[in-house]
Design an enzyme around this catalytic site. Sequence first.
Site, short mmCIF file in Angstrom:
data_model
loop_
_atom_site.label_atom_id
_atom_site.label_comp_id
_atom_site.label_asym_id
_atom_site.label_seq_id
_atom_site.Cartn_x
_atom_site.Cartn_y
_atom_site.Cartn_z
N ARG A 114 76.40 -20.94 -87.58
CA ARG A 114 76.17 -22.34 -87.20
C ARG A 114 77.03 -23.20 -88.11
O ARG A 114 76.86 -23.20 -89.33
CB ARG A 114 74.69 -22.71 -87.34
CG ARG A 114 74.44 -24.19 -87.16
CD ARG A 114 72.98 -24.54 -87.01
NE ARG A 114 72.47 -24.15 -85.70
CZ ARG A 114 71.37 -24.66 -85.15
NH1 ARG A 114 70.66 -25.57 -85.78
NH2 ARG A 114 70.97 -24.25 -83.96
N HIS A 141 76.68 -24.92 -77.69
CA HIS A 141 75.45 -24.24 -78.12
C HIS A 141 75.11 -23.21 -77.04
O HIS A 141 74.15 -23.36 -76.29
CB HIS A 141 74.34 -25.28 -78.30
CG HIS A 141 73.18 -24.80 -79.13
ND1 HIS A 141 73.14 -23.55 -79.72
CD2 HIS A 141 72.01 -25.41 -79.46
CE1 HIS A 141 72.00 -23.43 -80.38
NE2 HIS A 141 71.30 -24.53 -80.25
N GLN A 144 71.62 -21.50 -76.64
CA GLN A 144 70.63 -22.43 -76.09
C GLN A 144 70.72 -22.47 -74.56
O GLN A 144 69.71 -22.39 -73.87
CB GLN A 144 70.90 -23.84 -76.67
CG GLN A 144 69.94 -24.90 -76.17
CD GLN A 144 68.54 -24.70 -76.69
OE1 GLN A 144 68.33 -24.59 -77.88
NE2 GLN A 144 67.56 -24.63 -75.80
N ASP A 235 68.41 -34.36 -75.05
CA ASP A 235 68.62 -33.91 -76.43
C ASP A 235 68.74 -35.17 -77.29
O ASP A 235 68.88 -36.30 -76.77
CB ASP A 235 69.92 -33.06 -76.50
CG ASP A 235 70.20 -32.51 -77.90
OD1 ASP A 235 69.26 -32.45 -78.72
OD2 ASP A 235 71.36 -32.13 -78.17
N CYS A 275 66.06 -29.12 -75.92
CA CYS A 275 66.37 -27.98 -76.80
C CYS A 275 65.56 -28.01 -78.09
O CYS A 275 65.40 -26.97 -78.73
CB CYS A 275 67.86 -27.93 -77.10
SG CYS A 275 68.46 -29.42 -77.90
N ARG A 303 64.46 -18.51 -76.30
CA ARG A 303 65.56 -18.27 -77.25
C ARG A 303 65.45 -16.86 -77.82
O ARG A 303 66.43 -16.14 -77.95
CB ARG A 303 65.50 -19.29 -78.41
CG ARG A 303 65.73 -20.73 -78.03
CD ARG A 303 67.15 -20.99 -77.58
NE ARG A 303 68.15 -20.56 -78.54
CZ ARG A 303 68.58 -21.26 -79.59
NH1 ARG A 303 68.11 -22.48 -79.80
NH2 ARG A 303 69.51 -20.79 -80.39
N1 CP Z 1 67.41 -25.81 -80.41
C1 CP Z 1 67.85 -25.37 -81.59
O1 CP Z 1 68.94 -24.82 -81.72
O2 CP Z 1 66.98 -25.58 -82.61
P1 CP Z 1 67.26 -25.33 -84.15
O3 CP Z 1 68.22 -26.40 -84.60
O4 CP Z 1 65.92 -25.47 -84.81
O5 CP Z 1 67.85 -23.98 -84.33
N1 NVA Z 2 72.80 -31.64 -80.34
C1 NVA Z 2 71.93 -31.21 -81.41
C2 NVA Z 2 71.30 -29.91 -81.06
C3 NVA Z 2 70.34 -29.37 -82.08
C4 NVA Z 2 69.76 -28.05 -81.68
C5 NVA Z 2 72.73 -31.10 -82.70
O1 NVA Z 2 73.87 -30.61 -82.65
O2 NVA Z 2 72.22 -31.50 -83.73
#
Ligand code: CP
Ligand code: NVA
Length: 318
Positions: A114, A141, A144, A235, A275, A303
């Site tokens: 990430r 993502h 997701q 989101d 999400c 997930r």
């Molecule tokens: N939806 C999602 O990716 O959540 P986290 O940021 O908690 O991993």
């Molecule tokens: N769009 C959000 C998703 C978090 C799971 C971010 O990137 O922070």
Amino acid sequence: MASASFGLASNLTSFSNNNFLSSSDLNSIQILSLFELAKELKIGNRRIDLGNRVLGLIFKKASTRTRVSFQVAMARLGGQTVDLNPQVTQLGRGEPIKDTARVLSRYCDALAIRTFSQKELEEYAEWSTIPVINALTDLEHPCQALADYLTIQENFGTLEGINLAYIGDGNNVANSLMICGAMLGVNVKICSPNGFEADSKIVEKAKSLSENGSIISICNDPSKAVKEAQVIYTDVWSSMGQEEEHLKRKEIFEKYKVDKNLIGLADEEVIILHCLPAHRGEEITEEALESESSQIFNQAENRLHVQQALLAVQLGGL
Ligand code: CP
Ligand code: NVA
């Protein structure tokens, strides 16, 4: 689109050892086959033991769902994870990715990463000799999106022809929804304020991948976007890394809130997805999040199942 049930394993074995950097790294048959495997794992019809394999987790941003679902998925596959938080590795002191990736490839069997830029993720993939998984970048993502479409399939029994309206920022989540949805025959409408639309290159990429008549479109009017929608998705207005823009974005996005009124304009059977994490009172009201139409916690659960299936495939467990 061929049937996913035909030769589930043979549809998926070609993905063994592959990277998953973008939703487009899997084709529609592979995605549908992955869903079949995820559903078998979910109901306990199938057990896969990868035997002591190790997934490295390199997370430059906070995470609850992604981190924990990968940890539990590996535990259920008889393996384990190792936290490679950049603050406690030499990455945080500037060790190059090309060195880190080659070293970690000697210890781990896969990496879930990430980070901010997709380019950085691609650099890891270029230097790793083990599969690399996108656990969220600013561009996509994809894990997701897999859980999202599995949830939609479970609710409606099909994906082809489903209308999904995404209300909010044209961000990483929106991008993966478009790419994955296009391949699965879903009509995906991304509805954002002016200037916050989804990346036009990703829109074009999604359109080019469209199967079974899927229509990918962008618009600015939430009430028009949700008309005939079976799925309303939202989101956060400010993603991780955009915290400084939050006050400005709160004003701009005020009309892009999923609430009872907006839901009332959609299909009667509409489900609500997010999400998570959610900012109640901003992109979604408490009432909408906790409503009977909300499938948000089933979505979060998925997930785990879909990533367990993905790891089983990438690590050659079929
Ligand atoms: N939806 C999602 O990716 O959540 P986290 O940021 O908690 O991993
Ligand atoms: N769009 C959000 C998703 C978090 C799971 C971010 O990137 O922070």
